[in-house]
Design a protein around this motif. Sequence first.
Motif, PDB file in Angstrom:
ATOM      1  N   GLU A  36      40.196  37.858  45.496  1.00 10.29           N
ATOM      2  CA  GLU A  36      39.862  36.994  44.672  1.00 10.29           C
ATOM      3  C   GLU A  36      38.537  36.279  45.249  1.00 10.29           C
ATOM      4  O   GLU A  36      38.295  35.656  46.455  1.00 10.29           O
ATOM      5  CB  GLU A  36      41.505  36.567  44.144  1.00 10.29           C
ATOM      6  CG  GLU A  36      41.640  35.405  45.365  1.00 10.29           C
ATOM      7  CD  GLU A  36      41.340  34.008  45.259  1.00 10.29           C
ATOM      8  OE1 GLU A  36      41.213  33.390  43.803  1.00 10.29           O
ATOM      9  OE2 GLU A  36      40.607  33.517  45.712  1.00 10.29           O
ATOM     10  N   CYS A  40      36.692  32.511  39.518  1.00 10.36           N
ATOM     11  CA  CYS A  40      38.106  33.521  38.748  1.00 10.36           C
ATOM     12  C   CYS A  40      38.763  33.236  38.140  1.00 10.36           C
ATOM     13  O   CYS A  40      39.645  32.787  38.330  1.00 10.36           O
ATOM     14  CB  CYS A  40      37.400  34.827  39.327  1.00 10.36           C
ATOM     15  SG  CYS A  40      38.243  36.286  38.500  1.00 10.36           S
ATOM     16  N   TYR A  42      40.989  35.234  35.747  1.00 13.95           N
ATOM     17  CA  TYR A  42      41.841  35.697  35.924  1.00 13.95           C
ATOM     18  C   TYR A  42      42.973  34.934  37.180  1.00 13.95           C
ATOM     19  O   TYR A  42      43.142  35.561  37.336  1.00 13.95           O
ATOM     20  CB  TYR A  42      41.750  36.849  35.950  1.00 13.95           C
ATOM     21  CG  TYR A  42      41.150  37.026  33.797  1.00 13.95           C
ATOM     22  CD1 TYR A  42      41.606  37.021  33.193  1.00 13.95           C
ATOM     23  CD2 TYR A  42      39.629  37.087  34.083  1.00 13.95           C
ATOM     24  CE1 TYR A  42      41.244  36.951  31.436  1.00 13.95           C
ATOM     25  CE2 TYR A  42      38.874  37.272  32.636  1.00 13.95           C
ATOM     26  CZ  TYR A  42      40.215  36.738  31.457  1.00 13.95           C
ATOM     27  OH  TYR A  42      39.269  36.919  30.344  1.00 13.95           O
ATOM     28  N   CYS A  43      41.993  34.525  38.076  1.00 20.13           N
ATOM     29  CA  CYS A  43      42.298  35.589  39.688  1.00 20.13           C
ATOM     30  C   CYS A  43      44.169  33.568  39.561  1.00 20.13           C
ATOM     31  O   CYS A  43      44.002  33.288  40.140  1.00 20.13           O
ATOM     32  CB  CYS A  43      40.961  34.676  40.842  1.00 20.13           C
ATOM     33  SG  CYS A  43      40.120  36.441  40.344  1.00 20.13           S
ATOM     34  N   LYS A  64      31.079  36.742  44.610  1.00 19.49           N
ATOM     35  CA  LYS A  64      29.491  37.126  44.082  1.00 19.49           C
ATOM     36  C   LYS A  64      29.165  37.487  45.186  1.00 19.49           C
ATOM     37  O   LYS A  64      28.401  36.105  45.884  1.00 19.49           O
ATOM     38  CB  LYS A  64      28.858  37.053  43.051  1.00 19.49           C
ATOM     39  CG  LYS A  64      29.530  37.122  41.312  1.00 19.49           C
ATOM     40  CD  LYS A  64      29.694  36.690  40.065  1.00 19.49           C
ATOM     41  CE  LYS A  64      30.386  36.412  39.082  1.00 19.49           C
ATOM     42  NZ  LYS A  64      30.344  35.854  38.057  1.00 19.49           N
ATOM     43  N   GLN A  81      36.213  45.084  40.947  1.00 18.24           N
ATOM     44  CA  GLN A  81      37.496  44.123  40.080  1.00 18.24           C
ATOM     45  C   GLN A  81      38.452  43.081  40.407  1.00 18.24           C
ATOM     46  O   GLN A  81      39.349  43.446  41.591  1.00 18.24           O
ATOM     47  CB  GLN A  81      38.008  45.146  38.999  1.00 18.24           C
ATOM     48  CG  GLN A  81      39.272  43.994  38.115  1.00 18.24           C
ATOM     49  CD  GLN A  81      40.078  44.585  36.648  1.00 18.24           C
ATOM     50  OE1 GLN A  81      38.494  46.328  36.280  1.00 18.24           O
ATOM     51  NE2 GLN A  81      40.695  45.098  35.903  1.00 18.24           N
ATOM     52  N   GLN A 126      39.794  29.740  32.028  1.00 15.74           N
ATOM     53  CA  GLN A 126      38.388  29.377  31.205  1.00 15.74           C
ATOM     54  C   GLN A 126      37.450  28.806  31.725  1.00 15.74           C
ATOM     55  O   GLN A 126      36.291  28.237  31.307  1.00 15.74           O
ATOM     56  CB  GLN A 126      37.501  30.888  30.250  1.00 15.74           C
ATOM     57  CG  GLN A 126      37.547  32.379  30.436  1.00 15.74           C
ATOM     58  CD  GLN A 126      37.686  33.828  29.360  1.00 15.74           C
ATOM     59  OE1 GLN A 126      38.312  32.840  28.324  1.00 15.74           O
ATOM     60  NE2 GLN A 126      37.972  34.553  29.614  1.00 15.74           N
ATOM     61  N   SER A 129      36.657  26.428  34.525  1.00 14.38           N
ATOM     62  CA  SER A 129      36.017  27.110  35.411  1.00 14.38           C
ATOM     63  C   SER A 129      34.280  25.968  35.349  1.00 14.38           C
ATOM     64  O   SER A 129      34.020  25.746  36.345  1.00 14.38           O
ATOM     65  CB  SER A 129      35.992  28.477  35.582  1.00 14.38           C
ATOM     66  OG  SER A 129      37.156  28.997  35.782  1.00 14.38           O
ATOM     67  N   MET A 137      31.953  30.802  43.900  1.00 17.13           N
ATOM     68  CA  MET A 137      31.581  31.785  42.801  1.00 17.13           C
ATOM     69  C   MET A 137      30.476  32.809  43.456  1.00 17.13           C
ATOM     70  O   MET A 137      31.367  34.138  44.143  1.00 17.13           O
ATOM     71  CB  MET A 137      31.211  31.743  41.370  1.00 17.13           C
ATOM     72  CG  MET A 137      31.611  31.115  40.357  1.00 17.13           C
ATOM     73  SD  MET A 137      32.648  31.853  39.838  1.00 17.13           S
ATOM     74  CE  MET A 137      31.773  33.303  38.876  1.00 17.13           C
TER      75      MET A 137
END
Length: 247
Positions: A36, A40, A42-43, A64, A81, A126, A129, A137
């Motif tokens: 992860e 993120c 969703y993480c 990333k 993903q 979201q 973040s 990131m």
Amino acid sequence: MRDILGSVVASSLAGWRGTSAFGVQRQPEQLLELYEFEGCPYCRLVREALTEMGLDVLIRPCPKRGERFRPTVVEQGGKAQFPYLVDSNTGTALYESGAIIRYLAETYGARRPRRGSQGLRAFGSQLASVPRLGRGMLARGSKQPAQPLELYSFESSPYSRPVRERLCELELPYVLRNMGKAQKADMGPPIVRKKFYPDAGIRGRNRQRMFEETGRLQVPYLIDPNTDVRMYESKDIIRYLNKTYAQ
């Protein structure tokens, strides 16, 4: 101070999920592995659930542009993903935050998060973040440790988040020891517990472990078995990580 204030805002936008610990009926024999990255959304949902379930996990950071663990996810799962969970206890590997949370609850007998729908939780994550301004990131150059580090933390902790962000950016694997708050006496800063609940016992597997080892209940707490360093305080930990591993 500005960084911590931004972290407080992030926890508030996420509804302070990942604070309380409800526990599981049984702990996995082998550590779960989670690929992860800290920024993120969703993480974050999975990390919130891990705190609330009181499950430890080996984090393999995949920011990333990272090259250390991202290729493993593509090789094993077929796509880049995240989050991606590997459970060696059952031979299971999963993408998708909702599927991972359901799997953990069903496999280890945990109470599943029920505050709001998955969609609402994802939206809040979201939003959380945004005030972090891209921290956690993107990968930065680093030396790989011979052994994973160890971090005592809980997801919503404003002081722990900057440490997790730097660990992620440096692609440093670490065992995340979740220290969610298991009783009313644990809520708020340590001074509240000392003043209003001086006789409260210590509940929670990792909280008991930390207190036995250090005599304190404070996060973040980093253990680096590669250098035998043990330390509190987010600023000190980040300074140490930069000096020891950043390139």
